[in-house]
Write a protein that holds these residues in place. Structure first.
Motif, PDB file in Angstrom:
ATOM      1  N   LEU A 176       0.827  -1.197   0.000  1.00  0.00           N
ATOM      2  CA  LEU A 176       0.000   0.000   0.000  1.00  0.00           C
ATOM      3  C   LEU A 176       0.865   1.251   0.000  1.00  0.00           C
ATOM      4  O   LEU A 176       0.669   2.168  -0.821  1.00  0.00           O
ATOM      5  CB  LEU A 176      -0.921  -0.004   1.229  1.00  0.00           C
ATOM      6  N   TRP A 177       1.833   1.306   0.918  1.00  0.00           N
ATOM      7  CA  TRP A 177       2.624   2.523   1.096  1.00  0.00           C
ATOM      8  C   TRP A 177       3.838   2.589   0.184  1.00  0.00           C
ATOM      9  O   TRP A 177       4.345   3.674  -0.103  1.00  0.00           O
ATOM     10  CB  TRP A 177       3.039   2.655   2.560  1.00  0.00           C
ATOM     11  N   GLU A 178       4.288   1.461  -0.300  1.00  0.00           N
ATOM     12  CA  GLU A 178       5.460   1.439  -1.172  1.00  0.00           C
ATOM     13  C   GLU A 178       5.096   1.654  -2.626  1.00  0.00           C
ATOM     14  O   GLU A 178       5.862   2.244  -3.396  1.00  0.00           O
ATOM     15  CB  GLU A 178       6.165   0.094  -1.014  1.00  0.00           C
ATOM     16  N   THR A 179       3.904   1.198  -3.015  1.00  0.00           N
ATOM     17  CA  THR A 179       3.555   1.163  -4.434  1.00  0.00           C
ATOM     18  C   THR A 179       2.297   1.951  -4.787  1.00  0.00           C
ATOM     19  O   THR A 179       2.302   2.746  -5.727  1.00  0.00           O
ATOM     20  CB  THR A 179       3.389  -0.296  -4.894  1.00  0.00           C
ATOM     21  N   TYR A 180       1.223   1.750  -4.042  1.00  0.00           N
ATOM     22  CA  TYR A 180      -0.076   2.276  -4.474  1.00  0.00           C
ATOM     23  C   TYR A 180      -0.361   3.718  -4.042  1.00  0.00           C
ATOM     24  O   TYR A 180      -1.154   4.408  -4.686  1.00  0.00           O
ATOM     25  CB  TYR A 180      -1.195   1.357  -3.983  1.00  0.00           C
ATOM     26  N   LEU A 181       0.261   4.185  -2.970  1.00  0.00           N
ATOM     27  CA  LEU A 181      -0.057   5.518  -2.455  1.00  0.00           C
ATOM     28  C   LEU A 181       0.945   6.625  -2.798  1.00  0.00           C
ATOM     29  O   LEU A 181       0.568   7.798  -2.757  1.00  0.00           O
ATOM     30  CB  LEU A 181      -0.230   5.471  -0.930  1.00  0.00           C
ATOM     31  N   PRO A 182       2.210   6.334  -3.099  1.00  0.00           N
ATOM     32  CA  PRO A 182       3.179   7.424  -3.278  1.00  0.00           C
ATOM     33  C   PRO A 182       2.781   8.486  -4.287  1.00  0.00           C
ATOM     34  O   PRO A 182       2.966   9.686  -4.035  1.00  0.00           O
ATOM     35  CB  PRO A 182       4.449   6.684  -3.718  1.00  0.00           C
ATOM     36  N   ALA A 183       2.244   8.108  -5.442  1.00  0.00           N
ATOM     37  CA  ALA A 183       1.890   9.118  -6.446  1.00  0.00           C
ATOM     38  C   ALA A 183       0.776  10.027  -5.946  1.00  0.00           C
ATOM     39  O   ALA A 183       0.772  11.235  -6.234  1.00  0.00           O
ATOM     40  CB  ALA A 183       1.474   8.442  -7.753  1.00  0.00           C
ATOM     41  N   PHE A 184      -0.173   9.477  -5.185  1.00  0.00           N
ATOM     42  CA  PHE A 184      -1.244  10.304  -4.624  1.00  0.00           C
ATOM     43  C   PHE A 184      -0.698  11.242  -3.550  1.00  0.00           C
ATOM     44  O   PHE A 184      -1.103  12.413  -3.470  1.00  0.00           O
ATOM     45  CB  PHE A 184      -2.349   9.415  -4.052  1.00  0.00           C
ATOM     46  N   GLU A 185       0.206  10.748  -2.735  1.00  0.00           N
ATOM     47  CA  GLU A 185       0.780  11.593  -1.688  1.00  0.00           C
ATOM     48  C   GLU A 185       1.520  12.784  -2.292  1.00  0.00           C
ATOM     49  O   GLU A 185       1.370  13.921  -1.843  1.00  0.00           O
ATOM     50  CB  GLU A 185       1.720  10.778  -0.798  1.00  0.00           C
ATOM     51  N   VAL A 186       2.309  12.535  -3.319  1.00  0.00           N
ATOM     52  CA  VAL A 186       3.049  13.608  -3.966  1.00  0.00           C
ATOM     53  C   VAL A 186       2.096  14.571  -4.681  1.00  0.00           C
ATOM     54  O   VAL A 186       2.301  15.787  -4.671  1.00  0.00           O
ATOM     55  CB  VAL A 186       4.080  13.027  -4.948  1.00  0.00           C
ATOM     56  N   ALA A 187       1.029  14.035  -5.278  1.00  0.00           N
ATOM     57  CA  ALA A 187       0.045  14.893  -5.944  1.00  0.00           C
ATOM     58  C   ALA A 187      -0.589  15.868  -4.968  1.00  0.00           C
ATOM     59  O   ALA A 187      -0.839  17.034  -5.293  1.00  0.00           O
ATOM     60  CB  ALA A 187      -1.032  14.039  -6.609  1.00  0.00           C
ATOM     61  N   VAL A 188      -0.846  15.395  -3.743  1.00  0.00           N
ATOM     62  CA  VAL A 188      -1.474  16.235  -2.723  1.00  0.00           C
ATOM     63  C   VAL A 188      -0.472  17.214  -2.132  1.00  0.00           C
ATOM     64  O   VAL A 188      -0.717  18.424  -2.063  1.00  0.00           O
ATOM     65  CB  VAL A 188      -2.101  15.363  -1.615  1.00  0.00           C
ATOM     66  N   LYS A 189       0.668  16.703  -1.695  1.00  0.00           N
ATOM     67  CA  LYS A 189       1.612  17.532  -0.943  1.00  0.00           C
ATOM     68  C   LYS A 189       2.418  18.472  -1.827  1.00  0.00           C
ATOM     69  O   LYS A 189       2.645  19.623  -1.474  1.00  0.00           O
ATOM     70  CB  LYS A 189       2.556  16.636  -0.143  1.00  0.00           C
ATOM     71  N   GLU A 190       2.905  17.974  -2.955  1.00  0.00           N
ATOM     72  CA  GLU A 190       3.725  18.796  -3.837  1.00  0.00           C
ATOM     73  C   GLU A 190       2.895  19.423  -4.955  1.00  0.00           C
ATOM     74  O   GLU A 190       3.053  20.596  -5.266  1.00  0.00           O
ATOM     75  CB  GLU A 190       4.858  17.961  -4.433  1.00  0.00           C
ATOM     76  N   GLY A 191       2.032  18.624  -5.554  1.00  0.00           N
ATOM     77  CA  GLY A 191       1.227  19.149  -6.655  1.00  0.00           C
ATOM     78  C   GLY A 191       0.086  20.026  -6.207  1.00  0.00           C
ATOM     79  O   GLY A 191      -0.462  20.779  -6.999  1.00  0.00           O
ATOM     80  N   GLU A 192      -0.297  19.935  -4.921  1.00  0.00           N
ATOM     81  CA  GLU A 192      -1.432  20.690  -4.378  1.00  0.00           C
ATOM     82  C   GLU A 192      -2.672  20.511  -5.251  1.00  0.00           C
ATOM     83  O   GLU A 192      -3.382  21.464  -5.564  1.00  0.00           O
ATOM     84  CB  GLU A 192      -1.081  22.171  -4.215  1.00  0.00           C
ATOM     85  N   VAL A 193      -2.900  19.265  -5.649  1.00  0.00           N
ATOM     86  CA  VAL A 193      -4.037  18.965  -6.505  1.00  0.00           C
ATOM     87  C   VAL A 193      -5.324  19.370  -5.793  1.00  0.00           C
ATOM     88  O   VAL A 193      -5.481  19.170  -4.589  1.00  0.00           O
ATOM     89  CB  VAL A 193      -4.041  17.476  -6.891  1.00  0.00           C
TER      90      VAL A 193
END
Length: 699
Positions: free
Chosen positions: A184-201
């Motif tokens: 979950l945390w190694e593969t499936y969530l990282p892109a969403f986390e970066v989208a929220v925190k860095e991309g401010e989606v």
């Protein structure tokens, strides 16, 4: 920059003037006007995975999986900005004409940053990669391009589908994706986390399926604890279309529509794509929710509308003219993306073709002159299309004769309903026999791979049963091979296929993807050497689906290049150029929260663009991925017989592992970094004839 606090205050003040019935009405995807408050109707449902979709004419860029082959964050951001510009131009005119219909708004349900974990998944073409790092970097770039950096959001992007979602399409309404904490945390969530925190989606869309027992549009774990809790997401959450009705109809988590509406809104789903939120007031009457639940959601959706500048007549984006739609600059950008996305998989020396030595060129195949093979799914409408056949005809002009045969139907056993099976095979062989070289164009289109309910594919699910091309095309490939003429195969699909026959029998193999409306021009220019290919595979091309775990198995073991144990046909990160680029040496230095790698790059072939890739291997931790992981990449242009240096940034987070409890930390003192033009695996090195440079890192 945008002032969320100000937008939140404005939204709160406006929502306070609404009745509870009016507030509830605004949470449907097709929100009605509230005339007494000067609020126009608004439709939240808009698509823009590779251009403004389903809203008439717009520049059509390559499909996302094709754009991912560019490994280029900068051009992804430029494309996002171009799409947002056209979206604003079209929105401005629609509003001027009182058109508030679906697909005419400013909230775009893009990008799709799900992991392309299995090549059988029909919607994988909408995504960027099987790799979480590449997916995250390209997703953030596209989000930033879409949303802009002005006083208001240019458009609102949406990261979808949250989370652990990648098929099977036929089961998505009832399926429970079970994963370990590590996966979950190694593969499936990282892109969403970066989208929220860095991309401010600005928006996140929930998936149809359940994850770990909870429906993704009503998940306390995903929506409350992780998204809004751990990551601090402040934007609005939208359901996938009719996903909330799946709660009671298919998942059986709830018993009735009011219960489903209540669960979704209490977990923080603000916009319902579907009709279940018509039951919000019933849920309120039944005591399943409070007025505060409805109010909070309404305030969040109007915060987005204020952030878009919808209620400011002086919003700078209101001045974007309609003439930007399919303007010369955007069309040129689309063509550049097509050129950079094509991947050369095999070349025995036949490419680039020398037109001076050719009198007749045979172009054969069901995708050679088919517009659908250019566009992929979730597409807009172009004012002009250039197929591979047309691209070759335009490039060749009167310098050579171009013969053409459809060769076979895309998936039926005959082209003409009254004909016998294989009714175009003889013509295809005739064309090949009368040609100096054959360009054979095969593949799929959105009717054979895509979202569920396409009747023409196996079972109507949208997914592939295996990695084989349809039988009529396999027969066509065999028939053309029998002629003994040199063949260049162009595969136009949105996913990895079993191309072993082509690899064994043909002189060259090119992955053309779905390259956009004018992609045939880019492919023709590649064939004749107007530019050198530089695309790299963002997904692994396996030998067969038999080498993979069951499609419904979401464990990452033996999936993707990071975990796969066997031999593959074409590896992730692989792609040929017309140059001969190598990285004989690389050094590393620290720079704050990142490493900077300086690579020496040589080219003993013709001038080319090339992608430098950096992979990291943890040499000690038992929690490390089985093989290695992409952790950096950059573009380089290098001339013939030139040597130059290039810098590649690698975040120090690349040193981290994820343990069995989903915790991320550095767990080792010894690492190896590989710097080159591919993975460090044996197959890539054998195909390219060069190995990456190695850097040993001890901390």
């Amino acid at each position: 920059m945008r002032d969320r606090t100000k937008a939140q205050a404005a939204a709160k003040a406006l929502v306070a003037q609404m009745t509870i019935e009016e507030r509830a009405s605004q949470l449907k995807y097709d929100a009605p006007a509230i005339d007494r408050l000067g609020i126009p109707a608004y439709n939240w449902w808009n698509e823009a995975l590779h251009g403004v979709a389903r809203a008439g004419t717009a520049t059509m860029f390559p499909q996302p999986v094709a754009m991912a082959s560019m490994f280029d964050e900068d051009i992804m951001k430029k494309i996002g900005d171009a799409v947002a510009t056209e979206a604003r131009a079209k929105y401005n005119e629609a509003v001027k004409h009182g058109d508030h219909d679906i697909y005419k708004g400013l909230t775009f349900w893009s990008p799709n940053i799900n992991l392309f974990r299995d090549p059988r998944w029909g919607r994988g073409q909408e995504t960027y990669s099987e790799d979480p790092y590449l997916t995250a970097r390209l997703g953030v770039s596209y989000i930033k391009g879409l949303q802009g950096d002005g006083e208001y959001l240019k458009v609102a992007a949406c990261a979808k589908h949250f989370a652990v979602h990648s098929g099977p399409e036929a089961l998505r309404h009832e399926f429970d994706a079970e994963v370990s904490e590590k996966d979950l945390w190694e593969t499936y969530l990282p892109a969403f986390e970066v989208a929220v925190k860095e991309g401010e989606v600005e928006s996140v869309m929930g998936a149809y399926n359940r994850t770990l027992g909870e429906p993704c549009c009503g998940s306390e774990l995903l929506m409350k604890k992780i998204l809004r809790g751990k990551w601090g997401f402040e934007g609005h959450y939208v359901s996938d279309c009719w996903a909330i009705s799946d709660f009671h109809n298919h998942h059986h988590i709830t018993a009735t529509a009011p219960e489903s509406a209540a669960l979704a809104i209490k977990m923080g789903c603000d916009v319902n794509c579907g009709v279940t939120y018509l039951y919000l007031l019933r849920a309120l009457e039944d005591g399943l929710i409070t007025e505060e639940d409805i109010t909070a959601a309404t305030e969040r959706v109007f915060t987005t509308r204020f952030l878009l500048g919808e209620f400011d007549e002086n919003c700078a984006y209101n001045a974007i003219p309609y003439e930007t739609v399919e303007c010369a600059e955007h069309l040129a950008l689309s063509e550049e993306a097509a050129r950079k996305s094509v991947v050369l998989l095999k070349n025995d020396g036949i490419l680039p073709l020398n037109l001076e030595n050719l009198r007749t060129i045979g172009v054969i195949g069901p995708n050679a002159d088919d517009r659908m093979s250019l566009i992929g799914n979730y597409h807009g409408t172009a004012s002009r299309y250039i197929t591979v056949l047309e691209g070759i005809q335009d490039y060749v002009g009167d310098k050579a004769r171009v013969l053409y045969s459809e060769g076979s139907h895309l998936y039926r056993d005959r082209v003409e309903g009254l004909g016998l099976p294989n009714d175009r095979i003889a013509e295809a062989q005739t064309v090949a026999e009368h040609s100096d070289v054959v360009v054979l164009v095969v593949g799929l289109n959105e009717n054979l791979e895509g979202e569920e309910m396409h009747e023409s594919n196996a079972g109507g699910s949208g997914d592939k049963l295996d990695l084989l091309l349809p039988e009529p095309q396999r027969r066509l490939m065999e028939a053309v091979a029998e002629t003994g003429k040199p063949v260049i195969l162009i595969n136009m699909t949105g996913s990895a296929m079993d191309l072993r026959f082509a690899d064994q029998h043909f002189s060259a193999v090119v992955q053309g993807w779905y390259p956009g409306a004018r992609g045939g021009k880019a492919i023709a220019e590649l064939l004749f050497g107007k530019y050198s290919p530089s695309g790299k595979l963002p997904v692994t091309f396996y030998n067969s689906a038999d080498d993979l775990p069951d499609f419904t198995d979401y464990a990452m073991e033996n999936r993707t290049y990071r975990y796969f144990k066997g031999d593959v046909l074409y590896p992730f990160g692989y792609g040929l150029t017309y140059g001969k680029v190598e990285v004989p040496d690389a050094t590393l230095r620290e720079d704050g929260d990142r490493f900077i790698i300086t690579a020496t790059v040589t080219n003993s072939g013709r001038a080319t663009d090339e992608i430098l890739e950096v992979y990291i291997r943890d040499n000690e931790s038992k929690f490390a991925v089985r093989n290695h992981s992409l952790c950096g990449f950059t573009h380089i242009s290098i001339g013939e017989n030139e040597t130059k240096t290039a810098e590649i940034m690698v975040p120090k987070t690349a040193l981290e592992i994820v343990d069995d409890h989903g915790e991320r930390r550095v767990d080792s003192h010894c690492f190896t970094l590989f710097v080159g033009i591919s993975q460090p695996d044996e197959k890539s090195c054998a195909l390219l004839g060069t190995k990456p440079a190695e850097i040993e890192l001890d901390i």
